[in-house]
Write a protein that holds these residues in place. Structure first.
Motif, mmCIF file in Angstrom:
data_model
loop_
_atom_site.group_PDB
_atom_site.id
_atom_site.type_symbol
_atom_site.label_atom_id
_atom_site.label_comp_id
_atom_site.label_asym_id
_atom_site.label_seq_id
_atom_site.Cartn_x
_atom_site.Cartn_y
_atom_site.Cartn_z
ATOM 1 N N SER A 194 -3.546 6.392 -5.526
ATOM 2 C CA SER A 194 -3.556 7.509 -4.585
ATOM 3 C C SER A 194 -4.220 7.035 -3.296
ATOM 4 O O SER A 194 -5.076 6.151 -3.306
ATOM 5 C CB SER A 194 -4.308 8.706 -5.169
ATOM 6 N N SER A 195 -3.798 7.634 -2.193
ATOM 7 C CA SER A 195 -4.288 7.176 -0.903
ATOM 8 C C SER A 195 -4.005 8.230 0.153
ATOM 9 O O SER A 195 -3.138 9.085 -0.029
ATOM 10 C CB SER A 195 -3.588 5.870 -0.533
ATOM 11 N N SER A 196 -4.716 8.156 1.244
ATOM 12 C CA SER A 196 -4.411 8.976 2.411
ATOM 13 C C SER A 196 -3.421 8.202 3.272
ATOM 14 O O SER A 196 -3.524 6.977 3.404
ATOM 15 C CB SER A 196 -5.676 9.250 3.224
ATOM 16 N N VAL A 197 -2.474 8.925 3.852
ATOM 17 C CA VAL A 197 -1.480 8.273 4.699
ATOM 18 C C VAL A 197 -1.465 8.956 6.062
ATOM 19 O O VAL A 197 -1.865 10.095 6.205
ATOM 20 C CB VAL A 197 -0.062 8.315 4.072
ATOM 21 N N VAL A 198 -0.991 8.231 7.050
ATOM 22 C CA VAL A 198 -0.876 8.747 8.411
ATOM 23 C C VAL A 198 0.584 9.035 8.681
ATOM 24 O O VAL A 198 1.437 8.167 8.518
ATOM 25 C CB VAL A 198 -1.412 7.712 9.432
ATOM 26 N N GLN A 204 0.767 3.627 2.203
ATOM 27 C CA GLN A 204 1.232 3.822 3.578
ATOM 28 C C GLN A 204 2.478 2.992 3.860
ATOM 29 O O GLN A 204 3.414 3.449 4.507
ATOM 30 C CB GLN A 204 0.120 3.451 4.577
ATOM 31 N N THR A 257 0.847 -1.193 0.000
ATOM 32 C CA THR A 257 0.000 0.000 0.000
ATOM 33 C C THR A 257 0.881 1.241 0.000
ATOM 34 O O THR A 257 2.098 1.168 0.236
ATOM 35 C CB THR A 257 -0.901 0.043 1.247
#
Length: 103
Positions: free
Chosen positions: A79-83, A47, A45
């Motif tokens: 595309s993705s949201s990451v922490v 992340q 992923t």
């Protein structure tokens, strides 16, 4: 007293294109890394690219060897949201090292 030897900090990225989506021929880097006895990180992923990238640099620094990370078309073009946790982004230093911790 002699200074400590410099530690290696190498993260080799390999762009694999198994389905020949972005190139004319399919490519797989696992065999080359195995022949060179380089440990391979394989993030699944977006992340994990951040997390394993930090771990790869830490592994390389601590063990003094190159570390490879595969980049696969399906994940790289996603595309993705990451922490991002500022408290968790510190690279461990070898016990005999005189390096300073980030942060």
């Amino acid at each position: 007293m002699r200074p400590a030897p410099a530690r290696t900090r190498v993260l080799a990225l390999a762009g694999d294109d198994h389905g020949a989506k972005s190139s004319t021929l399919p490519h797989q880097s696992d065999h080359v890394f195995k022949a060179c006895m380089i440990p391979v990180l394989y993030p699944a992923t977006v992340q994990e690219y951040l997390d394993l990238g930090l771990h790869g640099f830490a592994m390389s620094r601590y063990a003094g060897v190159w570390v490879a990370m595969k980049t696969v078309t399906e994940v790289v073009e996603a595309s993705s949201s990451v922490v991002v946790d500022p408290a968790g982004c510190r690279l461990p230093c070898p016990p005999t090292s005189s390096c300073r911790r980030a942060g």
